[in-house]
Design a protein around this motif. Structure first.
Motif, PDB file in Angstrom:
ATOM      1  N   LEU A 380    -107.236  18.078 118.116  1.00  0.00           N
ATOM      2  CA  LEU A 380    -108.431  18.734 118.668  1.00  0.00           C
ATOM      3  C   LEU A 380    -109.098  19.681 117.662  1.00  0.00           C
ATOM      4  O   LEU A 380    -110.044  20.385 118.010  1.00  0.00           O
ATOM      5  CB  LEU A 380    -108.066  19.506 119.932  1.00  0.00           C
ATOM      6  N   ASN A 381    -108.559  19.684 116.433  1.00  0.00           N
ATOM      7  CA  ASN A 381    -109.123  20.522 115.363  1.00  0.00           C
ATOM      8  C   ASN A 381    -109.087  22.010 115.718  1.00  0.00           C
ATOM      9  O   ASN A 381    -109.979  22.779 115.324  1.00  0.00           O
ATOM     10  CB  ASN A 381    -110.565  20.098 115.048  1.00  0.00           C
ATOM     11  N   LEU A 382    -108.058  22.421 116.448  1.00  0.00           N
ATOM     12  CA  LEU A 382    -107.946  23.827 116.833  1.00  0.00           C
ATOM     13  C   LEU A 382    -107.444  24.700 115.687  1.00  0.00           C
ATOM     14  O   LEU A 382    -107.670  25.913 115.685  1.00  0.00           O
ATOM     15  CB  LEU A 382    -107.001  23.971 118.033  1.00  0.00           C
ATOM     16  N   LYS A 417    -100.740  17.566 107.529  1.00  0.00           N
ATOM     17  CA  LYS A 417    -101.964  17.595 108.333  1.00  0.00           C
ATOM     18  C   LYS A 417    -102.591  18.986 108.376  1.00  0.00           C
ATOM     19  O   LYS A 417    -103.810  19.125 108.279  1.00  0.00           O
ATOM     20  CB  LYS A 417    -101.664  17.110 109.744  1.00  0.00           C
ATOM     21  N   ILE A 418    -101.767  20.018 108.539  1.00  0.00           N
ATOM     22  CA  ILE A 418    -102.364  21.357 108.595  1.00  0.00           C
ATOM     23  C   ILE A 418    -102.826  21.801 107.216  1.00  0.00           C
ATOM     24  O   ILE A 418    -103.777  22.582 107.107  1.00  0.00           O
ATOM     25  CB  ILE A 418    -101.396  22.386 109.216  1.00  0.00           C
ATOM     26  N   ASN A 419    -102.189  21.305 106.154  1.00  0.00           N
ATOM     27  CA  ASN A 419    -102.637  21.645 104.802  1.00  0.00           C
ATOM     28  C   ASN A 419    -104.000  21.046 104.507  1.00  0.00           C
ATOM     29  O   ASN A 419    -104.780  21.571 103.712  1.00  0.00           O
ATOM     30  CB  ASN A 419    -101.612  21.182 103.769  1.00  0.00           C
ATOM     31  N   GLN A 420    -104.322  19.938 105.133  1.00  0.00           N
ATOM     32  CA  GLN A 420    -105.629  19.311 104.951  1.00  0.00           C
ATOM     33  C   GLN A 420    -106.748  20.137 105.587  1.00  0.00           C
ATOM     34  O   GLN A 420    -107.921  19.871 105.338  1.00  0.00           O
ATOM     35  CB  GLN A 420    -105.617  17.899 105.561  1.00  0.00           C
ATOM     36  N   GLN A 421    -106.399  21.109 106.402  1.00  0.00           N
ATOM     37  CA  GLN A 421    -107.406  21.921 107.081  1.00  0.00           C
ATOM     38  C   GLN A 421    -107.529  23.311 106.444  1.00  0.00           C
ATOM     39  O   GLN A 421    -107.792  24.296 107.111  1.00  0.00           O
ATOM     40  CB  GLN A 421    -107.061  22.030 108.571  1.00  0.00           C
ATOM     41  N   GLU A 422    -107.312  23.378 105.146  1.00  0.00           N
ATOM     42  CA  GLU A 422    -107.484  24.610 104.378  1.00  0.00           C
ATOM     43  C   GLU A 422    -106.577  25.743 104.848  1.00  0.00           C
ATOM     44  O   GLU A 422    -106.887  26.922 104.640  1.00  0.00           O
ATOM     45  CB  GLU A 422    -108.951  25.069 104.442  1.00  0.00           C
ATOM     46  N   VAL A 423    -105.465  25.385 105.460  1.00  0.00           N
ATOM     47  CA  VAL A 423    -104.539  26.419 105.906  1.00  0.00           C
ATOM     48  C   VAL A 423    -103.920  27.152 104.718  1.00  0.00           C
ATOM     49  O   VAL A 423    -103.767  28.377 104.724  1.00  0.00           O
ATOM     50  CB  VAL A 423    -103.432  25.801 106.792  1.00  0.00           C
ATOM     51  N   LEU A 424    -103.585  26.394 103.678  1.00  0.00           N
ATOM     52  CA  LEU A 424    -102.901  26.969 102.521  1.00  0.00           C
ATOM     53  C   LEU A 424    -103.718  28.087 101.884  1.00  0.00           C
ATOM     54  O   LEU A 424    -103.198  29.164 101.581  1.00  0.00           O
ATOM     55  CB  LEU A 424    -102.625  25.869 101.498  1.00  0.00           C
ATOM     56  N   GLN A 425    -105.005  27.843 101.710  1.00  0.00           N
ATOM     57  CA  GLN A 425    -105.862  28.855 101.107  1.00  0.00           C
ATOM     58  C   GLN A 425    -105.935  30.112 101.985  1.00  0.00           C
ATOM     59  O   GLN A 425    -105.876  31.238 101.495  1.00  0.00           O
ATOM     60  CB  GLN A 425    -107.268  28.298 100.900  1.00  0.00           C
ATOM     61  N   ALA A 426    -106.049  29.916 103.287  1.00  0.00           N
ATOM     62  CA  ALA A 426    -106.137  31.059 104.202  1.00  0.00           C
ATOM     63  C   ALA A 426    -104.841  31.861 104.216  1.00  0.00           C
ATOM     64  O   ALA A 426    -104.861  33.099 104.247  1.00  0.00           O
ATOM     65  CB  ALA A 426    -106.474  30.570 105.606  1.00  0.00           C
ATOM     66  N   VAL A 427    -103.700  31.166 104.176  1.00  0.00           N
ATOM     67  CA  VAL A 427    -102.408  31.854 104.233  1.00  0.00           C
ATOM     68  C   VAL A 427    -102.128  32.597 102.927  1.00  0.00           C
ATOM     69  O   VAL A 427    -101.552  33.686 102.935  1.00  0.00           O
ATOM     70  CB  VAL A 427    -101.279  30.854 104.552  1.00  0.00           C
TER      71      VAL A 427
END
Length: 499
Positions: A380-382, A417-427
């Motif tokens: 759901l792209n949450l 999958k979560i890394n593809q959503q720019e999570v790494l940069q935010a973390v």
């Protein structure tokens, strides 16, 4: 997750039991959080006054002397209209805190007042009830406790014919129940539970709401005993509460708010949540939250005070999902509840940050042991919605990081999958924050993402996470230093080519 048993010259990866260790630590944190949610409730008392009376109070600041109090007290002993006028004067005087102390210290004042309240003159009885209401809402426990001789009559009058008088008695009982466990114990012995159950079935909305208020005060005290909660659970009260939480209920928003808080106190006590689950508490809460989430999504200008209903429902669902997770999640497989919770986060973030935090806490509990709901979050792209809140404090970024850890710990595919959503940069940006818990959770998440793929290391360096990790090796917190060094060691150790 990961843990280190020791840190020699060369860092070593710990065994798989570290994941269970992390989960256990997280559950202990949630247990403490649930207790805090119960203990930190504000005791609120009700006082019924109309607009003219409020203006009268604000305009009258003269203190009452003991002589004046004595004079009014003597006038109460008169009969007829003069007695009603005297009681009305006493009622107005009792709006001052100092006057309350003066009257209560008068010999036999409370007993005389209770005598009038239990008498047969309806006009005098009503004025005496208003006097008791003024006393019961006092911040001084000793003043409210002085009203205890009136409780048998208050309970008796709950079955009367006047809705207004019944509502008044319920509000007095609710105010008194907020004081001490001894008060609640006395009310239980006198039969308050069947009386409240009867009032919750009243056709009068004001009576039902007042009964909900009285029950919530009976349940919400910090030292509210297991006996009190168990007596409520063994009665018909829970079924009435759930019935009144129907989205189509005609009982009004005020009644639903009181009933939701009652349910929260029952769930939070953890005396018998299995019974509440069997009666449909989780299904009722999730259904109503879905409906309210739809209201928030359709119209940002939601009715004033709606957060007072959403908050206890969130706490109920969050606590039930922590204690009966598998049963709870059976109602939520379509993922709509996740969307509703994210809607609450977005809507309440600015004005009511605690509501955003509560919503994230429920999301955390729901995804902790459920890979399917974690997949739904991604589908759901949450994730892209939630990482927006990582820079914000007040516990919000902590809850977002815990949610991301829930997803990442499900395995390499989830990390990818979560890394593809720019999570790494935010973390990586949260590594430089001052809150040690935020930094530790960021390191937990980074370790899972980095160790899931050999391609992530270069990505981490490109996003300037390397400099943040190197700085953390000099952090004053030993555990943070060890974790940062461990991730750096993993990044720079030789790896075989990825297939």
């Amino acid at each position: 997750m990961w843990r280190l048993e020791c840190v020699p010259h060369k860092l070593q990866r710990q065994c798989s039991s570290s994941l269970e260790d992390f989960k256990h630590k997280r559950r202990e944190y949630e247990k403490a959080l649930r207790k805090a949610r119960k203990d930190q409730q504000l005791i609120s008392k009700r006082l019924i006054r109309d607009i003219l009376e409020q203006e009268e109070v604000s305009g009258n600041s003269e203190s009452l002397s003991k002589e004046q109090a004595d004079e009014l007290f003597q006038r109460i002993h008169h009969s007829g209209a003069e007695k009603v006028i005297a009681l009305r004067s006493v009622r107005k005087a009792l709006r001052q805190k100092e006057a309350q102390q003066v009257f209560v210290r008068l010999n036999s004042f409370v007993h005389v007042l209770v005598g009038v309240f239990s008498g047969s003159n309806a006009a005098c009885q009503l004025e005496a009830a208003y006097c008791l209401l003024e006393l019961s809402q006092s911040d001084e426990a000793s003043i409210a406790l002085a009203c205890l001789p009136a409780t048998p009559y208050l309970l008796t009058f709950l079955s009367g014919q006047s809705p207004k008088f019944t509502e008044l008695c319920l509000n007095i009982l609710g105010n008194l129940a907020a004081e001490k466990q001894a008060v609640r114990k006395q009310l239980l012995a006198q039969g308050v539970i069947p009386s409240l159950a009867l009032c919750l079935q009243s056709p009068h909305v004001a009576v039902v709401e007042a009964a909900g208020y009285a029950l919530s005060q009976l349940l919400q005290g910090k030292e509210s005993s297991e006996a009190t909660v168990r007596a409520v659970l063994e009665s018909s009260l829970p079924s009435h509460l759930l019935r009144l939480l129907e989205g189509t209920s005609t009982s009004g928003i005020g009644t639903m708010i009181e009933c939701a808080w009652c349910l929260h106190y029952l769930v939070c006590s953890n005396v018998d949540n299995g019974l509440l689950m069997a009666q449909g508490a989780a299904a009722k809460c999730s259904s109503l939250l879905l409906e309210l989430g739809g209201v928030v999504l359709k119209d940002p200008a939601i009715p004033q005070g709606l957060q007072l209903l959403i908050s206890p429902l969130l706490r109920c669902l969050g606590n039930l999902s922590a204690s009966h997770g598998q049963e709870c999640r059976a109602y939520l497989k379509d993922g709509r509840i996740l969307v509703a919770l994210c809607a609450f986060v977005c809507h309440f973030f600015q004005q009511y940050s605690f509501m955003a935090r509560e919503s994230l806490w429920v999301l955390n509990n729901l995804t902790a042991e459920d890979a399917e709901l974690c997949s739904t979050c991604i589908h759901l792209n949450l994730i892209s919605v939630l990482i927006y809140y990582l820079p914000f404090a007040k516990g919000i970024n902590v809850m977002v990081l815990r949610l991301l850890c829930n997803i990442a710990e499900k395995g390499p595919e989830y990390c990818k999958k979560i890394n593809q959503q720019e999570v790494l940069q935010a973390v990586c940006a949260t590594l430089i924050m001052a809150d040690p818990e935020v930094v530790q959770l960021s390191l937990e998440l980074l370790w899972m993402i980095v160790s899931s793929s050999c391609q992530v290391s270069s990505s981490l360096i490109n996003k300037e996470g390397l400099s943040a990790l190197e700085a953390l090796q000099y952090n004053k917190d030993k555990e943070i230093r060890v974790r940062a060094a461990y991730i750096l060691d993993h990044i720079f150790k030789p790896v075989s080519p990825c297939i």
